[in-house]
Design a protein around this motif. Structure first.
Motif, mmCIF file in Angstrom:
data_model
loop_
_atom_site.group_PDB
_atom_site.id
_atom_site.type_symbol
_atom_site.label_atom_id
_atom_site.label_comp_id
_atom_site.label_asym_id
_atom_site.label_seq_id
_atom_site.Cartn_x
_atom_site.Cartn_y
_atom_site.Cartn_z
ATOM 1 N N GLY A 18 32.682 52.081 32.116
ATOM 2 C CA GLY A 18 31.707 51.279 31.809
ATOM 3 C C GLY A 18 32.491 50.302 31.776
ATOM 4 N N TYR A 19 33.342 49.669 32.629
ATOM 5 C CA TYR A 19 34.073 47.987 32.722
ATOM 6 C C TYR A 19 34.030 47.464 33.728
ATOM 7 C CZ TYR A 19 38.437 49.572 32.466
ATOM 8 O OH TYR A 19 39.336 50.044 32.641
ATOM 9 N N HIS A 20 33.462 46.979 34.369
ATOM 10 C CA HIS A 20 34.444 45.979 35.405
ATOM 11 C C HIS A 20 35.333 44.261 35.027
ATOM 12 C CE1 HIS A 20 32.357 49.276 38.106
ATOM 13 N NE2 HIS A 20 33.106 48.737 38.490
ATOM 14 N N VAL A 21 36.143 44.557 35.351
ATOM 15 C CA VAL A 21 36.859 43.329 35.642
ATOM 16 C C VAL A 21 36.159 42.490 37.220
ATOM 17 C CG1 VAL A 21 38.472 41.113 35.418
ATOM 18 C CG2 VAL A 21 39.100 43.486 34.735
ATOM 19 N N SER A 22 35.639 40.851 36.033
ATOM 20 C CA SER A 22 34.713 40.433 37.716
ATOM 21 C C SER A 22 35.327 39.221 37.719
ATOM 22 C CB SER A 22 33.242 40.063 37.639
ATOM 23 O OG SER A 22 32.657 39.652 37.824
ATOM 24 N N VAL A 23 35.695 38.788 39.243
ATOM 25 C CA VAL A 23 37.109 38.095 39.660
ATOM 26 C C VAL A 23 35.632 37.084 40.222
ATOM 27 C CG1 VAL A 23 38.570 36.852 41.037
ATOM 28 C CG2 VAL A 23 39.176 39.191 39.337
ATOM 29 N N MET A 24 35.179 36.237 40.395
ATOM 30 C CA MET A 24 34.800 34.744 41.047
ATOM 31 C C MET A 24 35.442 33.857 41.817
ATOM 32 S SD MET A 24 32.014 33.351 42.710
ATOM 33 C CE MET A 24 31.001 33.874 41.659
ATOM 34 N N ALA A 25 36.066 33.803 42.679
ATOM 35 C CA ALA A 25 36.664 33.056 43.810
ATOM 36 C C ALA A 25 36.174 32.068 44.543
ATOM 37 C CB ALA A 25 37.676 34.218 45.029
ATOM 38 N N GLU A 26 37.149 31.121 44.046
ATOM 39 C CA GLU A 26 36.662 29.540 44.792
ATOM 40 C C GLU A 26 36.179 29.763 46.493
ATOM 41 O OE1 GLU A 26 40.341 27.058 45.050
ATOM 42 O OE2 GLU A 26 40.333 28.068 42.988
ATOM 43 N N ASP A 27 36.322 30.710 47.345
ATOM 44 C CA ASP A 27 36.132 30.858 48.896
ATOM 45 C C ASP A 27 36.422 32.653 49.194
ATOM 46 O OD1 ASP A 27 38.617 30.792 49.800
ATOM 47 O OD2 ASP A 27 38.738 28.731 49.722
ATOM 48 N N GLU A 28 35.726 32.234 50.722
ATOM 49 C CA GLU A 28 35.706 33.801 50.870
ATOM 50 C C GLU A 28 37.347 34.579 51.455
ATOM 51 O OE1 GLU A 28 34.714 35.363 55.524
ATOM 52 O OE2 GLU A 28 32.870 34.341 54.717
ATOM 53 N N ASP A 29 38.084 33.375 51.765
ATOM 54 C CA ASP A 29 39.395 33.785 52.030
ATOM 55 C C ASP A 29 40.459 34.273 50.350
ATOM 56 O OD1 ASP A 29 39.282 33.094 54.745
ATOM 57 O OD2 ASP A 29 39.912 31.098 54.440
ATOM 58 N N GLN A 30 40.471 33.315 50.113
ATOM 59 C CA GLN A 30 40.487 33.825 48.712
ATOM 60 C C GLN A 30 40.394 35.714 48.085
ATOM 61 O OE1 GLN A 30 39.311 32.008 44.392
ATOM 62 N NE2 GLN A 30 42.047 31.957 44.392
ATOM 63 N N GLY A 31 38.349 34.881 48.443
ATOM 64 C CA GLY A 31 37.803 36.585 47.750
ATOM 65 C C GLY A 31 38.157 37.820 48.315
ATOM 66 N N GLN A 32 38.775 37.616 50.062
ATOM 67 C CA GLN A 32 39.113 38.278 50.672
ATOM 68 C C GLN A 32 40.598 39.107 50.066
ATOM 69 O OE1 GLN A 32 37.597 40.310 53.253
ATOM 70 N NE2 GLN A 32 39.021 42.130 52.301
ATOM 71 N N ALA A 33 41.635 38.313 49.909
ATOM 72 C CA ALA A 33 43.094 38.646 49.286
ATOM 73 C C ALA A 33 43.489 39.017 48.202
ATOM 74 C CB ALA A 33 43.437 37.076 49.428
ATOM 75 N N ILE A 34 42.255 38.326 47.389
ATOM 76 C CA ILE A 34 41.708 39.164 45.933
ATOM 77 C C ILE A 34 41.497 40.745 46.476
ATOM 78 C CG2 ILE A 34 40.960 39.152 43.152
ATOM 79 C CD1 ILE A 34 40.917 35.713 43.487
ATOM 80 N N PHE A 35 41.109 41.538 47.113
ATOM 81 C CA PHE A 35 40.014 42.238 46.888
ATOM 82 C C PHE A 35 41.116 43.338 47.904
ATOM 83 C CE2 PHE A 35 37.541 45.522 48.428
ATOM 84 C CZ PHE A 35 36.821 46.055 47.989
ATOM 85 N N SER A 36 41.510 42.306 48.903
ATOM 86 C CA SER A 36 42.742 43.632 49.302
ATOM 87 C C SER A 36 43.737 43.904 48.837
ATOM 88 C CB SER A 36 43.363 42.545 50.611
ATOM 89 O OG SER A 36 41.933 42.420 51.831
ATOM 90 N N GLY A 37 44.597 43.094 47.387
ATOM 91 C CA GLY A 37 45.273 42.855 47.017
ATOM 92 C C GLY A 37 45.064 44.281 46.088
ATOM 93 N N LEU A 38 44.537 43.992 45.359
ATOM 94 C CA LEU A 38 43.123 44.783 44.456
ATOM 95 C C LEU A 38 42.926 46.383 45.061
ATOM 96 C CD1 LEU A 38 40.871 42.845 42.437
ATOM 97 C CD2 LEU A 38 43.298 43.033 41.495
ATOM 98 N N ALA A 39 42.324 46.682 45.928
ATOM 99 C CA ALA A 39 42.421 47.892 46.968
ATOM 100 C C ALA A 39 43.450 48.486 46.988
ATOM 101 C CB ALA A 39 41.288 47.829 47.677
#
Length: 138
Positions: free
Chosen positions: A78-99
């Motif tokens: 019933g929830y997600h923690v939502s993160v807005m990365a500063e750019d695509e590279d940061q977003g990819q790094a965060i996503f890959s780490g969490l996944a």
């Protein structure tokens, strides 16, 4: 006014927060164990578990958590923690780490509303959404 996320774990809070510290390049501000609390919290079975931890990262983000050994933790959807990365590279790094060792529920990719987005359930059962800003040049 400020709103933070507070996660509850059933014994692996320190492991999870150390993992998130690495993923988000965060800094642990406070980490209290049950043994650091008042005598009524004293219990040899949980003394090394986390009573409270605060991690800061990014631009004013805080993630707080604790171990709750007195209740049954039902990992919900019933929830997600939502993160807005500063750019695509940061977003990819965060996503890959969490996944990593988790379950990708939507791959991190371009989305029709602009920018990139992905969602995953990490190895601790926490659901995350990672976004990047909309591409204003499109």
């Amino acid at each position: 006014m400020k709103c933070d996320v507070y996660l509850t774990f059933d014994g692996n809070c320190e492991e999870a927060m150390t993992y998130y510290q690495d993923v988000f390049d965060g800094e642990i501000q406070v980490m209290m164990r049950y043994s650091d609390g008042p005598p009524e919290y004293s219990n040899p079975e949980i003394e090394n578990k986390i009573m409270h931890v605060t991690m800061t990262f990014g631009n004013g983000c805080e993630l707080k958590a604790s171990d709750r050994m007195d209740i049954s933790i039902n990992k919900g959807n019933g929830y997600h923690v939502s993160v807005m990365a500063e750019d695509e590279d940061q977003g990819q790094a965060i996503f890959s780490g969490l996944a990593h060792e988790g379950q990708v529920t939507m791959p991190f990719n371009n989305v029709f509303w602009g920018g990139k987005f992905g969602s995953t359930i990490d190895k601790f059962g926490v659901q995350w959404m990672v976004s990047t800003p909309h591409d204003t040049n499109a």
